[in-house]
Design a protein around this motif. Sequence first.
Motif, PDB file in Angstrom:
ATOM      1  N   GLY A 184      -3.159   3.679  -4.214  1.00 26.58           N
ATOM      2  CA  GLY A 184      -1.790   3.245  -3.942  1.00 26.58           C
ATOM      3  C   GLY A 184      -1.616   1.760  -3.717  1.00 26.58           C
TER       4      GLY A 184
ATOM      5  N   TYR B 127     -10.832  -3.385   0.503  1.00 21.62           N
ATOM      6  CA  TYR B 127     -10.256  -3.088  -0.804  1.00 21.62           C
ATOM      7  C   TYR B 127     -10.861  -3.930  -1.935  1.00 21.62           C
ATOM      8  CZ  TYR B 127      -6.661   0.054   1.067  1.00 21.62           C
ATOM      9  OH  TYR B 127      -6.000   1.130   1.649  1.00 21.62           O
TER      10      TYR B 127
ATOM     11  N   TYR C 183       0.876  -1.175   0.000  1.00 20.62           N
ATOM     12  CA  TYR C 183       0.000   0.000   0.000  1.00 20.62           C
ATOM     13  C   TYR C 183       0.915   1.227   0.000  1.00 20.62           C
ATOM     14  CZ  TYR C 183      -3.473  -3.508   1.133  1.00 20.62           C
ATOM     15  OH  TYR C 183      -4.284  -4.624   1.098  1.00 20.62           O
ATOM     16  N   THR C 184       1.215   1.738  -1.183  1.00 20.59           N
ATOM     17  CA  THR C 184       2.233   2.775  -1.327  1.00 20.59           C
ATOM     18  C   THR C 184       1.783   4.134  -0.800  1.00 20.59           C
ATOM     19  OG1 THR C 184       1.496   3.323  -3.578  1.00 20.59           O
ATOM     20  CG2 THR C 184       3.163   1.595  -3.344  1.00 20.59           C
ATOM     21  N   LYS C 185       0.502   4.330  -0.587  1.00 19.58           N
ATOM     22  CA  LYS C 185      -0.014   5.575  -0.027  1.00 19.58           C
ATOM     23  C   LYS C 185      -0.564   5.386   1.377  1.00 19.58           C
ATOM     24  CE  LYS C 185      -1.040   7.682  -4.491  1.00 19.58           C
ATOM     25  NZ  LYS C 185      -2.038   8.397  -5.321  1.00 19.58           N
ATOM     26  N   GLY C 186      -0.206   4.266   1.994  1.00 18.27           N
ATOM     27  CA  GLY C 186      -0.711   3.965   3.320  1.00 18.27           C
ATOM     28  C   GLY C 186      -2.033   3.224   3.237  1.00 18.27           C
ATOM     29  N   ARG C 187      -2.217   2.294   4.138  1.00 15.38           N
ATOM     30  CA  ARG C 187      -3.444   1.502   4.133  1.00 15.38           C
ATOM     31  C   ARG C 187      -4.572   2.275   4.825  1.00 15.38           C
ATOM     32  NH1 ARG C 187      -3.561  -4.987   4.999  1.00 15.38           N
ATOM     33  NH2 ARG C 187      -5.766  -5.312   4.484  1.00 15.38           N
ATOM     34  N   ILE C 188      -5.741   2.324   4.194  1.00 20.88           N
ATOM     35  CA  ILE C 188      -6.889   3.028   4.748  1.00 20.88           C
ATOM     36  C   ILE C 188      -7.583   2.109   5.748  1.00 20.88           C
ATOM     37  CG2 ILE C 188      -9.107   4.123   4.236  1.00 20.88           C
ATOM     38  CD1 ILE C 188      -7.965   4.691   1.413  1.00 20.88           C
ATOM     39  N   GLU C 189      -7.620   2.544   6.983  1.00 17.86           N
ATOM     40  CA  GLU C 189      -8.155   1.706   8.049  1.00 17.86           C
ATOM     41  C   GLU C 189      -9.615   1.352   7.789  1.00 17.86           C
ATOM     42  OE1 GLU C 189      -8.630   1.733  12.939  1.00 17.86           O
ATOM     43  OE2 GLU C 189      -7.716   3.425  11.884  1.00 17.86           O
TER      44      GLU C 189
END
Length: 345
Positions: A277, A172, A162-168
């Motif tokens: 990301g 997905y 997850y190149t932009k950070g994982r969305i809590e």
Amino acid sequence: MKHCILRGAAAILLLYGLSVGNVVAESIECKTPISQKICYTLGGDTRECIDPPTELTHYKLGEQIELIYSIAPPTMQRAMCALDHLFISEEIHEHAAGIQLATEIHLSWYAIHLFHESMESFIEGEFSRYATGATFAGLEKGYDPQDLRLTDAHLLRYEVAYTKGRIEGLNYPLAYLLFHELAHFLEKHPRFNNHHSFGYFSCNSQYQAANNYRLHALDRRIKGYAMVLDQHPKIGQDSAILQELEDDNYATFYALANAGEDFAELVAEYIMHQHLGVNYRVMKGDEVLFERAKQFKNNKIQPKLEVVKLALAFPEMSRKQKREVRKDRRLCRGVFDPRLMTVLP
């Protein structure tokens, strides 16, 4: 590959720099929140809303759909606002996880279960079944499902970054499914496509059909549009085909089926990768057979990606700009020139 001088729709795209990757989404407020459009049904001939089945309630689907809406790029938010219903049905079209009909999207109960699994499991399902395209030609009947898998699928592993950070809290795989179905909506609804009887990759589909015999003569395994070419991926294929896919212009094996699925798969993959990301690799031992980021950098897929960016930018265009896009598509010129997508000798 030589590229044409950019004009019309392509020039509009460059002028405005409209791509999902560099647009900061302003919150678009729907008159009716997307979660209020969810309707659980038994499917088939009935659309009567029922209480959520017990086995689905713990997924908190309303909250999840609202989360997907909140992180979606603007065009996808607009598409969700334009939907009349989001049906969650026990029974929909055979084999389908989801379908788009007019101003409705239908997802199956089974899909809600399936797409609640990890992203790694979802990607495994996408990339272990080379022969998925056969289902579109009605050739799947009588096949053992195992026959549709890569022969060495059990040796593959799937790594997600997850190149932009994982969305809590974000599901997905469900976001992917929804973006895929919304892409069909973008093609078929006049609000988002003022030439909605003609899909975004229809020029390429017509070009392939007109050059069917030449494509067969090329003896390429990845040809695409199984229905157009009257063929399907062969049974007994091993994972070496993944390396060919990485160098080609179909985002997934599912995209080989027809122009509509090609567009929907590429839209979903583009949004997941560029906007959210998500990057992933398919590995066999220490060897990387396929990487999403690498495929999106190859020269062959760039013309299709430009069409996807244009489609996602379309709702923000002026009336004059939309007319130019429609003209380019009708004449199969500019970014819609099929010779940029299917190369013949």
